[in-house]
Design a protein around this motif. Structure first.
Motif, PDB file in Angstrom:
ATOM      1  N   ASN A   1       0.658   4.471  -2.953  1.00 55.89           N
ATOM      2  CA  ASN A   1       0.287   5.633  -2.154  1.00 55.89           C
ATOM      3  C   ASN A   1       1.512   6.351  -3.011  1.00 55.89           C
ATOM      4  O   ASN A   1       1.648   7.616  -3.022  1.00 55.89           O
ATOM      5  CB  ASN A   1       1.092   5.672  -0.976  1.00 55.89           C
ATOM      6  CG  ASN A   1      -0.678   5.200  -0.312  1.00 55.89           C
ATOM      7  OD1 ASN A   1      -1.747   5.157  -0.978  1.00 55.89           O
ATOM      8  ND2 ASN A   1      -0.431   5.022   1.104  1.00 55.89           N
TER       9      ASN A   1
ATOM     10  N   GLU B   1      -6.135   5.046 -10.482  1.00 50.05           N
ATOM     11  CA  GLU B   1      -7.505   5.643 -10.014  1.00 50.05           C
ATOM     12  C   GLU B   1      -8.281   4.859 -10.553  1.00 50.05           C
ATOM     13  O   GLU B   1      -9.679   3.912 -10.018  1.00 50.05           O
ATOM     14  CB  GLU B   1      -8.003   7.089 -10.214  1.00 50.05           C
ATOM     15  CG  GLU B   1      -6.992   8.286  -9.461  1.00 50.05           C
ATOM     16  CD  GLU B   1      -7.314   9.425 -10.675  1.00 50.05           C
ATOM     17  OE1 GLU B   1      -8.119   9.859 -10.999  1.00 50.05           O
ATOM     18  OE2 GLU B   1      -6.595  10.245  -9.604  1.00 50.05           O
TER      19      GLU B   1
ATOM     20  N   GLU C   1       0.957  -1.323  -0.103  1.00 51.57           N
ATOM     21  CA  GLU C   1       0.012  -0.285  -0.292  1.00 51.57           C
ATOM     22  C   GLU C   1       0.373   1.125  -0.248  1.00 51.57           C
ATOM     23  O   GLU C   1       0.511   2.220  -0.235  1.00 51.57           O
ATOM     24  CB  GLU C   1      -1.017  -0.174   0.852  1.00 51.57           C
ATOM     25  CG  GLU C   1      -1.562   1.169   1.258  1.00 51.57           C
ATOM     26  CD  GLU C   1      -3.077   1.032   2.614  1.00 51.57           C
ATOM     27  OE1 GLU C   1      -3.912   1.751   2.663  1.00 51.57           O
ATOM     28  OE2 GLU C   1      -2.679  -0.062   2.753  1.00 51.57           O
ATOM     29  N   GLU C   2       1.776   1.659   0.277  1.00 51.85           N
ATOM     30  CA  GLU C   2       3.029   2.133   1.040  1.00 51.85           C
ATOM     31  C   GLU C   2       3.308   2.551  -0.209  1.00 51.85           C
ATOM     32  O   GLU C   2       3.577   3.491  -0.847  1.00 51.85           O
ATOM     33  CB  GLU C   2       4.236   2.116   1.686  1.00 51.85           C
ATOM     34  CG  GLU C   2       3.641   1.986   2.785  1.00 51.85           C
ATOM     35  CD  GLU C   2       4.491   1.587   4.179  1.00 51.85           C
ATOM     36  OE1 GLU C   2       5.799   1.805   3.411  1.00 51.85           O
ATOM     37  OE2 GLU C   2       4.518   1.912   5.671  1.00 51.85           O
TER      38      GLU C   2
ATOM     39  N   LYS D   1       1.041   7.558  -6.932  1.00 52.45           N
ATOM     40  CA  LYS D   1      -0.417   8.320  -6.941  1.00 52.45           C
ATOM     41  C   LYS D   1       1.057   9.547  -7.227  1.00 52.45           C
ATOM     42  O   LYS D   1      -0.155  10.002  -7.202  1.00 52.45           O
ATOM     43  CB  LYS D   1      -1.553   8.075  -5.736  1.00 52.45           C
ATOM     44  CG  LYS D   1      -2.009   6.456  -5.855  1.00 52.45           C
ATOM     45  CD  LYS D   1      -3.173   7.111  -4.794  1.00 52.45           C
ATOM     46  CE  LYS D   1      -4.849   5.765  -4.991  1.00 52.45           C
ATOM     47  NZ  LYS D   1      -4.926   5.488  -3.452  1.00 52.45           N
ATOM     48  N   THR D   2       1.346   9.667  -6.223  1.00 55.73           N
ATOM     49  CA  THR D   2       2.111  11.344  -5.867  1.00 55.73           C
ATOM     50  C   THR D   2       3.041  11.771  -7.108  1.00 55.73           C
ATOM     51  O   THR D   2       3.187  12.954  -7.183  1.00 55.73           O
ATOM     52  CB  THR D   2       2.768  11.034  -4.575  1.00 55.73           C
ATOM     53  OG1 THR D   2       3.830  10.574  -5.054  1.00 55.73           O
ATOM     54  CG2 THR D   2       1.407  11.304  -3.402  1.00 55.73           C
TER      55      THR D   2
ATOM     56  N   GLU E   1      -8.460   1.615  -8.496  1.00 59.13           N
ATOM     57  CA  GLU E   1      -9.038   2.378  -7.550  1.00 59.13           C
ATOM     58  C   GLU E   1     -10.175   1.384  -7.285  1.00 59.13           C
ATOM     59  O   GLU E   1     -10.989   1.536  -6.191  1.00 59.13           O
ATOM     60  CB  GLU E   1      -8.243   2.945  -6.604  1.00 59.13           C
ATOM     61  CG  GLU E   1      -9.056   3.524  -5.318  1.00 59.13           C
ATOM     62  CD  GLU E   1      -8.388   4.556  -4.563  1.00 59.13           C
ATOM     63  OE1 GLU E   1      -8.568   4.441  -3.506  1.00 59.13           O
ATOM     64  OE2 GLU E   1      -7.055   4.854  -5.156  1.00 59.13           O
TER      65      GLU E   1
END
Length: 557
Positions: free
Chosen positions: A35, A50, A31-32, A38-39, A53
């Protein structure tokens, strides 16, 4: 729905179950990491994440239980990776061995082996195929250093080179003729199947032969040593038998001679002992004369080196004997007598006027003609002085523990004092103790032994008198010192006993015909000390008498 797939593994058909294969082997992303993605500034990547998700939320809008299960699965995945890493580290740090378990039979019965079933398992597991592949290649691998350390016993000394790799190549080419059985790499040597076992066999045979050689050498040495001991024992036994036979024959001959001369012995009782003493003295005096004859012979040949070697060897030998056996009075007196004789020969026949003027014309004819040995006369003179000092020292060391006990401590029981009653003896003193006690008789016996040894070896009479004079002076000094230091000895009775013992020493000198040697005068301080213990010491007249009488004593004494 359950999916099955048949695969042929080596020989037999093997069935695989495909149901849930993708789900079991799905790789989840942390999960890290999602993230972080995503940035990202890359628009397409953000859009895909997206969309992924949204699909995930629609497809799996399930309860929190599924998320917890997924989290637990990710956690288990992480733990599995760590365990796998640790396992690989352990395997890399060790030397793994292949182990495969085979069922001997399908019934799991003990002590029952089904050969066909065992072969089927070996084929199905790929063991036989693995062995075939391994045999076709190079399964055994050794580094050059490992190979040299292991098989250095197979390397000959002449084949050892500074380069370890070249030494291994040369050795291996001689041990294995077929070059297809091994290959040389940069850091290792590769062997085909069976070659390492062959090398191990050669190594074992070499070590076995070396052990046999060591055992053979050791057993040979032990056998020789045992044989030598047996031979030595046999030689000693043979010698003893021969000597016994010779002794028996000599005994018979002596018995016959004894019977024939027995009546002559009765007529001449002391003649035999005198002859024996004369023969012994003659044997002892031959030594220095023989050495001087050798010196005369070297002088006749005008050989200076031989003269020097002979005299120096004689000096070294005498000094060595005195150093080793200087505590034996008999040995020291023997060498003193013979050294004096040799010194007299040097002075008489080597130009010393004090001796040559007493020579006869015939004796002067035997004087040395080519060498003047005055230097060696001085050396031998110093050696005589050294031996004489050792003789006196040896006698003094022997007398020292006897003087105080024999001259002062032992109480005279016979003679001028009469016999001491049994009741007046010291308590605890027995007849055996009295026999073992040190008395004046013990000192006289020891002096008699010294005088007899010097006379037996034919020592110069002047040396004998001088030695006894020093020994009597030593007895007087030790006795007087003990008398002055012990108050319990200063009594009238002790003075009377001391005077009696001094008289016995004087009688011994008269008996040995040594009354004029000066030893008697050395006892004067002891005589005056005994008189001092017996006279009155009260009036000035007594003091004047003491001064007039004690001329050999000092005022403090």
């Amino acid at each position: 729905m359950t999916l099955w797939e048949d695969r042929k593994a080596f020989v037999y058909q093997v069935e695989y179950q495909c149901d849930g294969f993708l789900e079991k082997n799905k790789d989840t992303v942390n999960e890290e990491q999602i993230n972080v993605l995503k940035t990202s500034k890359f628009h397409l990547l953000v859009m895909l994440l997206e969309e992924h998700e949204n699909n995930t939320d629609t497809a799996s809008s399930s309860s929190k239980m599924s998320r917890r299960a997924q989290t637990s699965k990710v956690h288990k995945k992480t733990v599995g990776l760590q365990s796998l890493t640790m396992l690989m580290d352990t395997l890399n740090a060790t030397t793994p061995h292949y182990v495969r378990c085979i069922k001997p039979n399908d019934l799991k019965a003990p002590f029952t082996l089904e050969p066909m079933r065992t072969v089927q398992q070996l084929r199905s597991c790929g063991v036989l195929e693995t062995i075939r592949i391994s045999a076709a290649g190079f399964p055994s691998r050794w580094t050059y250093l490992e190979f040299f350390n292991r098989y250095r016993v197979l390397v000959k000394r002449k084949d050892v080179q500074p380069d370890c790799i070249q030494t291994c190549k040369t050795t291996l080419e001689k041990l294995i003729k077929d070059k297809d059985k091994y290959q040389f790499g940069k850091s290792k040597i590769f062997f085909r199947a069976g070659q390492v076992a062959y090398l191990e066999s050669l190594r074992s045979d070499t070590l076995r032969r070396a052990c046999v050689r060591v055992q053979k050498t050791l057993r040979c040495w032990l056998a020789r040593k045992k044989h030598y001991r047996r031979a030595l024992a046999g030689v000693v036994l043979l010698q003893s038998c021969v000597r016994r036979l010779g002794a028996r024959r000599e005994l018979k001959r002596l018995r016959v001679e004894a019977r024939s001369v027995e009546h002559y012995k009765k007529l001449h009782g002391g003649m035999e002992n005198k002859i024996i003493q004369l023969q012994r003295r003659l044997d002892q005096q031959v030594g220095p004369y023989i050495i001087f004859m050798c010196v005369r012979y070297a002088d006749h040949l005008n050989d200076e080196e031989r003269v020097s070697t002979l005299l120096n060897s004689t000096i070294i030998t005498i000094k060595g004997v005195i150093k080793r056996r200087g505590h034996d009075f008999d040995t020291v007196s023997f060498w003193l007598a013979n050294t004096c004789r040799f010194l007299h020969c040097l002075r008489q026949y080597s130009g010393d006027e004090d001796f040559t003027k007493h020579n006869t014309p015939r004796q002067n004819e035997h004087c040395l003609a080519n060498f003047e040995l005055s230097g060696y006369q001085q050396v031998f003179g110093d050696l005589v002085i050294q031996i004489y000092q050792q003789l006196v020292k040896c006698a003094q060391e022997d007398l020292l523990p006897l003087i105080a006990a024999g001259m002062l401590e032992h109480e005279t029981q016979q003679g001028v004092l009469g016999s001491m009653p049994t009741g007046q003896r010291k308590r605890g003193t027995s007849a055996a103790d009295e026999e073992a006690a040190i008395t004046l008789e013990t000192i006289l016996q020891r002096l008699g032994q010294f005088h007899g040894a010097m006379g037996q070896h034919g020592m110069d009479p002047e040396l004998v008198r001088q030695a006894l004079r020093q020994l009597f002076h030593f007895i007087c000094a030790v006795t007087l010192n003990h008398l002055l230091l012990r108050k319990d000895m200063c009594s009238w009775g002790k003075g009377l006993q001391l005077r009696y013992k001094v008289w016995q020493l004087e009688e011994w000198l008269v008996e040995k015909e040594l009354a004029e040697c000066g030893a008697k005068e050395s006892l004067d301080p002891l005589i005056q000390a005994a008189q001092l213990l017996q006279i009155n010491k009260k009036t000035p007249a007594d003091a004047q008498a003491i001064v007039a009488m004690c001329t050999a004593l000092t005022a403090p004494q």
